[in-house]
Scaffold this motif. Structure first.
Motif, mmCIF file in Angstrom:
data_model
loop_
_atom_site.group_PDB
_atom_site.id
_atom_site.type_symbol
_atom_site.label_atom_id
_atom_site.label_comp_id
_atom_site.label_asym_id
_atom_site.label_seq_id
_atom_site.Cartn_x
_atom_site.Cartn_y
_atom_site.Cartn_z
ATOM 1 N N GLU A 25 -8.446 -52.734 95.020
ATOM 2 C CA GLU A 25 -7.055 -53.117 94.762
ATOM 3 C C GLU A 25 -6.590 -52.701 93.362
ATOM 4 N N TRP A 48 -3.417 -50.211 87.352
ATOM 5 C CA TRP A 48 -3.101 -51.635 87.350
ATOM 6 C C TRP A 48 -4.092 -52.355 88.255
ATOM 7 N N HIS A 49 -4.622 -53.457 87.721
ATOM 8 C CA HIS A 49 -5.522 -54.296 88.491
ATOM 9 C C HIS A 49 -5.311 -55.745 88.056
ATOM 10 N N GLN A 50 -4.964 -56.588 89.000
ATOM 11 C CA GLN A 50 -4.721 -58.009 88.742
ATOM 12 C C GLN A 50 -3.773 -58.209 87.552
ATOM 13 N N ASP A 51 -2.621 -57.551 87.621
ATOM 14 C CA ASP A 51 -1.565 -57.655 86.599
ATOM 15 C C ASP A 51 -1.993 -57.193 85.213
ATOM 16 N N LYS A 52 -2.998 -56.382 85.134
ATOM 17 C CA LYS A 52 -3.463 -55.854 83.853
ATOM 18 C C LYS A 52 -3.463 -54.335 83.921
#
Length: 159
Positions: A68, A91-95
């Motif tokens: 994801e 982008w991964h987990q809003d980072k």
């Protein structure tokens, strides 16, 4: 940042592959020399061909998907001593994470994920006006620019 798209894979007189990036107005082009395997991977993506077994860039796309991680953009951000540098903006987990990349790998992945490609202003300064490429004076200027922007061990002759 200047948005660009892959126009095509061209070949210099020594049959070395060159990726031609053009701006949105089809007014300027940036040639980037790549290796034959990278050119092959980019060509497959341009043609929409999915090999039976994943190539390296397909594998990376699949890993990002499974984890994801989204590729939000590719930025060809610098050129030093004739070598271009790129960044993958993930982008991964809003980072957001920024990963250094060769432009050829970044382009191959961007094409597979329909991700926008951008040039920094510094890199875009090396773009050439398409309408003037046939002008003999600019042909000589192109030759000199390409020779000065390529590492010494892989300079190409335009003769």
């Amino acid at each position: 940042m200047i948005p660009v798209k892959v126009k095509e894979i061209a070949y210099d007189v020594m049959m070395n592959p060159v990726i031609l990036l053009i701006d949105e107005d089809d007014a300027k082009a940036l040639p980037i020399w790549v290796g034959p395997f990278e050119a092959h991977s980019i060509a497959l993506a341009l043609q929409g061909i999915c090999p039976d077994r994943p190539l390296t860039h397909d594998l990376l796309k699949n890993i990002c998907s499974l984890m994801e991680i989204q590729l939000s953009m590719v930025l060809i951000n610098d050129v030093k001593d004739g070598t271009y540098f790129a960044q993958l903006h993930l982008w991964h987990q809003d980072k957001e994470m920024v990963v250094d990349s060769r432009p050829s790998d970044a382009i191959a992945l961007a094409l597979r994920t329909q991700t926008p490609i951008y040039l920094s202003k510094k890199v875009a300064e090396g773009s050439l006006a398409i309408k003037d490429l046939l002008n003999e004076e600019l042909h000589q200027e192109l030759k000199e620019m390409l020779e000065s922007n390529r590492p010494n061990d892989i300079k190409k002759s335009l003769h």
